[in-house]
Write an enzyme that holds these catalytic residues in place. Structure first.
Site, PDB file in Angstrom:
ATOM      1  N   TYR A 125      -9.382 -11.083  -6.565  1.00  0.00           N
ATOM      2  CA  TYR A 125      -8.490 -11.134  -7.729  1.00  0.00           C
ATOM      3  C   TYR A 125      -8.678 -12.405  -8.561  1.00  0.00           C
ATOM      4  CZ  TYR A 125      -6.258  -7.316  -5.251  1.00  0.00           C
ATOM      5  OH  TYR A 125      -6.026  -6.126  -4.603  1.00  0.00           O
ATOM      6  N   HIS A 166      -2.537   2.681  -6.071  1.00  0.00           N
ATOM      7  CA  HIS A 166      -3.050   1.392  -5.598  1.00  0.00           C
ATOM      8  C   HIS A 166      -3.187   0.374  -6.727  1.00  0.00           C
ATOM      9  CE1 HIS A 166      -4.346  -0.492  -1.921  1.00  0.00           C
ATOM     10  NE2 HIS A 166      -5.392  -1.021  -2.511  1.00  0.00           N
ATOM     11  N   LYS A 210      -1.831  -2.196   7.481  1.00  0.00           N
ATOM     12  CA  LYS A 210      -3.234  -1.994   7.811  1.00  0.00           C
ATOM     13  C   LYS A 210      -3.623  -2.938   8.944  1.00  0.00           C
ATOM     14  CE  LYS A 210      -7.637  -1.276   5.475  1.00  0.00           C
ATOM     15  NZ  LYS A 210      -8.342  -1.350   4.179  1.00  0.00           N
ATOM     16  N   ARG A 221      -0.551  -2.340  -6.604  1.00  0.00           N
ATOM     17  CA  ARG A 221      -0.818  -3.431  -5.656  1.00  0.00           C
ATOM     18  C   ARG A 221      -1.818  -4.420  -6.255  1.00  0.00           C
ATOM     19  NH1 ARG A 221      -1.047  -4.866  -0.054  1.00  0.00           N
ATOM     20  NH2 ARG A 221      -3.122  -5.419   0.681  1.00  0.00           N
ATOM     21  N   HIS A 267      -3.592  -9.469   3.955  1.00  0.00           N
ATOM     22  CA  HIS A 267      -5.034  -9.507   4.132  1.00  0.00           C
ATOM     23  C   HIS A 267      -5.397 -10.394   5.328  1.00  0.00           C
ATOM     24  CE1 HIS A 267      -5.991  -8.406  -0.344  1.00  0.00           C
ATOM     25  NE2 HIS A 267      -5.790  -7.349   0.417  1.00  0.00           N
ATOM     26  N   ARG A 280       0.869  -1.177   0.000  1.00  0.00           N
ATOM     27  CA  ARG A 280       0.000   0.000   0.000  1.00  0.00           C
ATOM     28  C   ARG A 280       0.903   1.223   0.000  1.00  0.00           C
ATOM     29  NH1 ARG A 280      -1.910  -3.641   3.941  1.00  0.00           N
ATOM     30  NH2 ARG A 280      -4.002  -4.484   3.520  1.00  0.00           N
TER      31      ARG A 280
END
Length: 324
Positions: free
Chosen positions: A306, A271, A165, A274, A297, A140
């Site tokens: 994805y 972004h 994150k 990524r 994640h 990110r």
């Protein structure tokens, strides 16, 4: 009902509760913003008299009258939930009968390898290297700009991403093809740091708890930003200068300009690199859980976005797509 009540306690407590949980500055800014909107909506009603119905009416107002987007409604709901639970110490409960838009299925913008190389060619230093890390490591933007010297282990070929994150740390492989560029950037950081020390500047910015614990760490080389800002920041109260990292807007504007100059027809952003990282690994038949770990994640369902057009097989060993 009283109106015009001061909400100083609310905002001070909100700030403290968010920092206690190590939420990001962006989350703090967003939650403060929605709390301010809520205060205006209730005509600054005494916060001690706020009810669940006040929250429900506010969410309905956003959805029906203001017609804000589904993502904004979702963020406002989370902000109110946090406000009631952790600041007001009240049960928010299940809000029934509130109209809330459903989120549309999100399809990320994925660039081809050729498009990525074209954007690289239209970027100048050091944003070109930042973009290569965004794509080559699946970072990110805030994770990339928050990198410090100690995050790079060139001997092991590992980059450690701290405080991603959700305040999670993870490691990703360093793309070997850009190691010479990374080491050149490290030499530039060394020169900037030495000049700052000679000028008696106060060093870099550190999280408050680290700066209190390690008094001299702000001037230690390992704690310096890997992508330092060109100009210094004046702390008026202390009357001292510190160096911050490159601002996000500088990178975002440069990437947007490069995409336009390269005649890219997709909505390319920082972004997008990524997204492309994850998609290209899937196309190379990497295991979805390996990609989940590399992206950081928490929920596999987030990574599954994805897979909408890419059939995946299984390769367990992690490798950067820049090294394909």
């Amino acid at each position: 009902m009283q109106t015009g009540c001061r909400w100083v306690f609310v905002f001070d407590t909100l700030n403290s509760e968010i920092k206690l949980r190590h939420y990001s500055p962006k989350t703090l800014k967003a939650y403060r913003g929605w709390t301010r909107h809520f205060q205006t909506f209730t005509k600054a009603k005494d916060y001690r008299e706020l009810t669940q119905q006040d929250g429900a009416d506010f969410l309905r107002y956003l959805a029906v009258e203001k017609q804000v987007s589904a993502s904004s409604q979702h963020q406002a709901f989370n902000a109110l939930l946090f406000l009631y639970q952790h600041v007001l110490k009240k049960d928010f409960g299940e809000i029934k009968g509130v109209v809330r838009a459903k989120r549309r299925p999100y399809i990320p913008v994925v660039l081809s390898r050729e498009e990525i190389e074209l954007i690289f060619d239209h970027l100048c230093e050091p944003v070109d290297l930042i973009a290569k890390l965004l794509y080559g490591c699946g970072l990110r933007l805030f994770e990339c700009l928050n990198l410090r010297v100690h995050c790079f282990n060139f001997d092991a070929g590992i980059l450690t991403v701290h405080s991603g994150k959700g305040e999670k740390d993870r490691t990703v492989p360093i793309p070997q093809v850009i190691v010479p560029e990374l080491k050149l950037q490290l030499r530039k950081v060394t020169a900037i740091h030495e000049a700052d020390l000679q000028a008696k500047y106060a060093g870099t910015f550190l999280p408050d708890q680290l700066e209190r614990k390690y008094k001299n760490a702000t001037k230690e080389f390992v704690w310096q930003w890997f992508f330092p800002a060109q100009s210094l920041t004046l702390l008026r109260e202390q009357q001292e200068y510190k160096r911050y990292h490159i601002h996000e807007s500088v990178v975002q504007k440069a990437i947007k300009r490069a995409a336009n100059d390269a005649k890219i027809t997709k909505r390319a952003s920082a972004h997008s690199f990524r997204h492309s990282f994850a998609s290209h690994l899937l196309q190379a038949n990497y295991d979805i859980r390996t990609i989940q770990e590399l992206l950081g994640h928490k929920d596999l369902r987030t990574t599954m976005i994805y897979t909408h057009t890419v059939p995946s097989k299984t390769i367990k060993q992690a490798k950067s797509p820049l090294d394909f």
